[in-house]
Design a protein around this motif. Structure first.
Motif, PDB file in Angstrom:
ATOM      1  N   PHE A 297       0.806  -1.220   0.000  1.00 31.82           N
ATOM      2  CA  PHE A 297       0.000   0.000   0.000  1.00 31.82           C
ATOM      3  C   PHE A 297       0.845   1.279   0.000  1.00 31.82           C
ATOM      4  N   SER A 298       2.159   1.162   0.121  1.00 31.07           N
ATOM      5  CA  SER A 298       2.991   2.365   0.232  1.00 31.07           C
ATOM      6  C   SER A 298       2.812   3.347  -0.924  1.00 31.07           C
ATOM      7  N   PRO A 299       2.590   2.925  -2.196  1.00 26.13           N
ATOM      8  CA  PRO A 299       2.393   3.919  -3.257  1.00 26.13           C
ATOM      9  C   PRO A 299       1.083   4.695  -3.122  1.00 26.13           C
ATOM     10  N   TYR A 300       0.132   4.165  -2.347  1.00 18.78           N
ATOM     11  CA  TYR A 300      -1.180   4.797  -2.261  1.00 18.78           C
ATOM     12  C   TYR A 300      -1.385   5.519  -0.929  1.00 18.78           C
ATOM     13  N   SER A 301      -0.360   5.539  -0.090  1.00 21.58           N
ATOM     14  CA  SER A 301      -0.475   6.207   1.203  1.00 21.58           C
ATOM     15  C   SER A 301      -0.187   7.688   1.049  1.00 21.58           C
ATOM     16  N   THR A 302      -0.957   8.520   1.762  1.00 23.60           N
ATOM     17  CA  THR A 302      -0.752   9.963   1.774  1.00 23.60           C
ATOM     18  C   THR A 302      -0.751  10.457   3.208  1.00 23.60           C
ATOM     19  N   THR A 303      -0.100  11.575   3.420  1.00 22.77           N
ATOM     20  CA  THR A 303      -0.010  12.142   4.760  1.00 22.77           C
ATOM     21  C   THR A 303      -1.392  12.590   5.238  1.00 22.77           C
ATOM     22  N   GLY A 304      -1.760  12.208   6.436  1.00 27.28           N
ATOM     23  CA  GLY A 304      -3.031  12.603   7.021  1.00 27.28           C
ATOM     24  C   GLY A 304      -4.216  11.776   6.563  1.00 27.28           C
ATOM     25  N   ARG A 305      -3.984  10.763   5.739  1.00 30.33           N
ATOM     26  CA  ARG A 305      -5.080   9.927   5.258  1.00 30.33           C
ATOM     27  C   ARG A 305      -4.796   8.474   5.604  1.00 30.33           C
ATOM     28  N   GLN A 306      -5.708   7.859   6.313  1.00 24.80           N
ATOM     29  CA  GLN A 306      -5.564   6.459   6.687  1.00 24.80           C
ATOM     30  C   GLN A 306      -6.446   5.621   5.766  1.00 24.80           C
ATOM     31  N   ASN A 307      -5.875   5.187   4.671  1.00 26.03           N
ATOM     32  CA  ASN A 307      -6.665   4.424   3.696  1.00 26.03           C
ATOM     33  C   ASN A 307      -6.501   2.916   3.852  1.00 26.03           C
ATOM     34  N   LEU A 308      -5.684   2.483   4.831  1.00 31.22           N
ATOM     35  CA  LEU A 308      -5.536   1.056   5.100  1.00 31.22           C
ATOM     36  C   LEU A 308      -5.730   0.820   6.586  1.00 31.22           C
ATOM     37  N   VAL A 309      -6.660  -0.038   6.920  1.00 29.90           N
ATOM     38  CA  VAL A 309      -6.911  -0.431   8.307  1.00 29.90           C
ATOM     39  C   VAL A 309      -6.717  -1.938   8.403  1.00 29.90           C
ATOM     40  N   VAL A 310      -5.844  -2.360   9.305  1.00 26.00           N
ATOM     41  CA  VAL A 310      -5.565  -3.794   9.424  1.00 26.00           C
ATOM     42  C   VAL A 310      -5.985  -4.276  10.806  1.00 26.00           C
ATOM     43  N   HIS A 311      -6.469  -5.510  10.845  1.00 28.97           N
ATOM     44  CA  HIS A 311      -6.865  -6.160  12.091  1.00 28.97           C
ATOM     45  C   HIS A 311      -6.324  -7.583  12.053  1.00 28.97           C
ATOM     46  N   GLY A 312      -5.631  -7.977  13.077  1.00 32.14           N
ATOM     47  CA  GLY A 312      -5.131  -9.352  13.153  1.00 32.14           C
ATOM     48  C   GLY A 312      -3.880  -9.444  13.986  1.00 32.14           C
ATOM     49  N   ARG A 313      -3.718 -10.586  14.596  1.00 35.45           N
ATOM     50  CA  ARG A 313      -2.526 -10.812  15.409  1.00 35.45           C
ATOM     51  C   ARG A 313      -1.311 -10.971  14.504  1.00 35.45           C
ATOM     52  N   PRO A 314      -0.107 -10.789  15.020  1.00 33.32           N
ATOM     53  CA  PRO A 314       1.094 -10.986  14.192  1.00 33.32           C
ATOM     54  C   PRO A 314       1.090 -12.375  13.557  1.00 33.32           C
ATOM     55  N   PHE A 315       1.305 -12.404  12.261  1.00 36.81           N
ATOM     56  CA  PHE A 315       1.252 -13.674  11.536  1.00 36.81           C
ATOM     57  C   PHE A 315       2.341 -13.668  10.473  1.00 36.81           C
ATOM     58  N   HIS A 316       3.074 -14.777  10.378  1.00 36.68           N
ATOM     59  CA  HIS A 316       4.175 -14.879   9.429  1.00 36.68           C
ATOM     60  C   HIS A 316       3.848 -15.879   8.329  1.00 36.68           C
ATOM     61  N   LEU A 317       4.229 -15.493   7.108  1.00 35.49           N
ATOM     62  CA  LEU A 317       4.010 -16.320   5.918  1.00 35.49           C
ATOM     63  C   LEU A 317       5.341 -16.850   5.421  1.00 35.49           C
ATOM     64  N   ALA A 336      -8.347  -1.138  -6.660  1.00 35.31           N
ATOM     65  CA  ALA A 336      -9.061  -0.215  -5.775  1.00 35.31           C
ATOM     66  C   ALA A 336      -8.678   1.220  -6.056  1.00 35.31           C
ATOM     67  N   ALA A 337      -7.403   1.466  -6.441  1.00 31.18           N
ATOM     68  CA  ALA A 337      -6.968   2.828  -6.739  1.00 31.18           C
ATOM     69  C   ALA A 337      -7.569   3.343  -8.038  1.00 31.18           C
ATOM     70  N   LYS A 338      -7.847   2.430  -8.963  1.00 27.77           N
ATOM     71  CA  LYS A 338      -8.399   2.853 -10.251  1.00 27.77           C
ATOM     72  C   LYS A 338      -9.927   2.944 -10.220  1.00 27.77           C
ATOM     73  N   TYR A 339     -10.559   1.934  -9.583  1.00 24.57           N
ATOM     74  CA  TYR A 339     -12.015   1.846  -9.691  1.00 24.57           C
ATOM     75  C   TYR A 339     -12.740   1.737  -8.349  1.00 24.57           C
ATOM     76  N   GLY A 340     -12.007   1.480  -7.257  1.00 25.70           N
ATOM     77  CA  GLY A 340     -12.658   1.189  -5.996  1.00 25.70           C
ATOM     78  C   GLY A 340     -12.430   2.234  -4.930  1.00 25.70           C
ATOM     79  N   ALA A 341     -12.270   1.779  -3.695  1.00 29.07           N
ATOM     80  CA  ALA A 341     -12.244   2.659  -2.534  1.00 29.07           C
ATOM     81  C   ALA A 341     -11.072   3.634  -2.548  1.00 29.07           C
ATOM     82  N   LEU A 342      -9.965   3.246  -3.092  1.00 31.91           N
ATOM     83  CA  LEU A 342      -8.804   4.126  -3.082  1.00 31.91           C
ATOM     84  C   LEU A 342      -8.838   5.184  -4.172  1.00 31.91           C
ATOM     85  N   SER A 343      -9.881   5.161  -4.999  1.00 27.87           N
ATOM     86  CA  SER A 343      -9.990   6.162  -6.060  1.00 27.87           C
ATOM     87  C   SER A 343     -10.603   7.461  -5.560  1.00 27.87           C
ATOM     88  N   VAL A 344     -11.092   7.490  -4.315  1.00 20.59           N
ATOM     89  CA  VAL A 344     -11.689   8.699  -3.743  1.00 20.59           C
ATOM     90  C   VAL A 344     -11.016   8.984  -2.408  1.00 20.59           C
TER      91      VAL A 344
END
Length: 477
Positions: A297-317, A336-344
């Motif tokens: 999500f780093s390319p879509y993050s902006t200062t003062g805007r929380q566009n990613l919310v994560v929930h879950g215990r630490p988990f390793h893949l 999402a950046a083109k057509y969904g939630a991240l486009s607004v």
């Protein structure tokens, strides 16, 4: 030198003459000799000159074999005594030096072997050499070990006459940098390097040999690791190039212009790079799921805007799962950046995960605050890639809902593979990268077919790949 004589002393008893040495026992010695007819010897020292003499008191016999008195003789042994004292001092110094040398040999981390008899069956070894030879070391002293060490080269036992110490004694020439392995009692072996030099006597004949024994196991393991890394790097580069080639071929066919191709191509390359960076930071071992998401999500993050919310215990893949999910998350985030939630400005994505079912990881992707979405009418590269990468890689399942509030996607990924197959991080990366190239090519072909002709989220046409699978689709990409 021995008595203070004057002319008038001639004929007087010897006891009346003043000696220059301690003569307290002289009279008693003479009387004892006359009584027992034996000989008494004593060492005396002249007080003024520090000269030393051997005083010998013997019975005096006449030609008629009659004991007529005693004879006292003095032999100057000053030089002999001084030489003995010097020898004693040298011996003491030599003994101290030998003890110091043995202490040094006991402390050095290099094995030292000493053979002083070319016909002997045993040699002396310091602590480190005894340990490397699998023997118990003596505290502070040289130990005795068999002259023939359990050396192996290329899995074969080294014969006695070819071992460095024996070869140096036999040929009279040094043996340098001899590499071998020493077999241990527990069945393991140690990589060692030996160097041996012959020892010569004053006539130039070989009287023995001395050898140095160094444990190079860590160095050898580092060399083997370097060879493995070089081999793996070659495969990584080859597989990454194959992936990029397949990606380029697919995107050139589907792009309407060079500008569109360049933008999409760069975005996907950067996504691959971010996923690889996360995995590299963990040495291609287990990667943190939240860290992977935030990197995506780093390319879509902006200062003062929380566009990613994560929930879950630490988990390793594991590395393979993380590599696949990293690209899937990118396709979802890009969509999402083109057509969904991240486009607004008001939109956001909520991602949560948990192990709800035994051995099954559930990942929920939910878009909120964005425009309404609807199911795409045709399969394209992004849609096909997401579904088939999850089916192809992770053997899971997917539940997709296009709601007015935004896309909701539920991924379920079996965890049994992590427990059943313990691959190294490098093996995981190599396999996952190789499969990704094949997957892109498969997606390119399948994206050209009508949506209704695809396999129905079972991945049966991919079972022979013998890898995990899951599925997911998006509204567009």
């Amino acid at each position: 030198d021995l008595f203070r004589l004057v002319e008038s002393d001639v004929g007087r008893p010897l006891a009346h003459v003043r000696p220059r040495f301690a003569a307290d026992r002289l009279q008693a010695d003479m009387e004892q000799v006359l009584q027992r007819l034996g000989t008494i010897e004593r060492q005396v020292e002249v007080i003024e000159s520090a000269k030393r003499y051997i005083m010998r008191v013997m019975p005096y016999r006449t030609v008629d074999n009659v004991i007529a008195g005693v004879v006292v003789t003095f032999v100057d042994i000053t030089q002999i005594a001084q030489a003995e004292e010097k020898i004693g001092a040298l011996s003491h110094d030599l003994r101290n030096r030998l003890e110091s040398l043995e202490t040094v040999l006991d402390l050095v981390p290099v094995g030292i072997l000493i053979a002083e008899d070319d016909d002997g069956d045993a040699i002396r070894a310091n602590r480190r050499a005894a340990e490397l030879a699998g023997r118990r070391a003596a505290d502070g002293k040289l130990s005795t070990v068999p002259a023939v060490l359990p050396l192996m080269v290329n899995g074969s036992k080294v014969e006695t006459h070819e071992q460095p110490l024996q070869k140096a004694m036999r040929t009279g020439k040094p043996v340098r940098g001899y590499e071998a392995r020493i077999a241990q009692a527990d069945g393991s072996s140690i990589d060692v390097m030996m160097s041996a030099n012959p020892l010569f006597d004053e006539s130039g004949r070989v009287r023995g040999a001395i050898a140095a024994l160094v444990d190079v196991s860590n160095h050898k393991e580092a060399e083997r690791a370097q060879e493995r890394l070089l081999h793996e790097l070659q495969h990584r580069v080859k597989n990454i190039l194959a992936t990029i080639t397949a990606l380029t071929s697919r995107m050139i066919r589907s792009s309407s212009s060079m500008g569109e191709f360049a933008t999409s191509f760069h975005e996907r390359l950067h996504a691959m790079a971010r996923t690889h960076e996360v995995l590299s930071s963990h040495n291609w071992g287990d990667a943190d799921l939240e860290e992977l998401l935030r990197a995506t999500f780093s390319p879509y993050s902006t200062t003062g805007r929380q566009n990613l919310v994560v929930h879950g215990r630490p988990f390793h893949l594991d590395a393979a799962t993380a590599a696949a999910l990293g690209m899937v998350f990118f396709e979802l985030a890009s969509n999402a950046a083109k057509y969904g939630a991240l486009s607004v400005e008001t939109g956001r994505v909520e991602v949560s995960w948990n192990v709800v079912k035994p051995g099954m990881l559930s990942i929920s992707w939910k878009e909120l605050g964005g425009p309404a979405v609807e199911e795409p009418s045709r399969r394209n590269f992004g849609t096909t890639f997401i579904q088939q990468s999850l089916e192809y890689e992770l053997r899971g399942s997917v539940e997709l809902n296009f709601r007015p509030t935004g896309l909701e996607c539920l991924l379920e990924i079996p965890l049994a593979r992590k427990e059943a197959v313990k691959l190294t991080g490098n093996d995981e990366q190599e396999r996952s990268t190789s499969r990704l190239g094949s997957l892109i090519a498969d997606c390119a072909d399948m994206a050209q077919t009508p949506q209704g002709s695809k396999a129905k989220s079972t991945g049966q046409h991919l079972v022979d790949r013998n890898i995990l699978r899951t599925g997911c689709t998006t509204s567009s990409s």
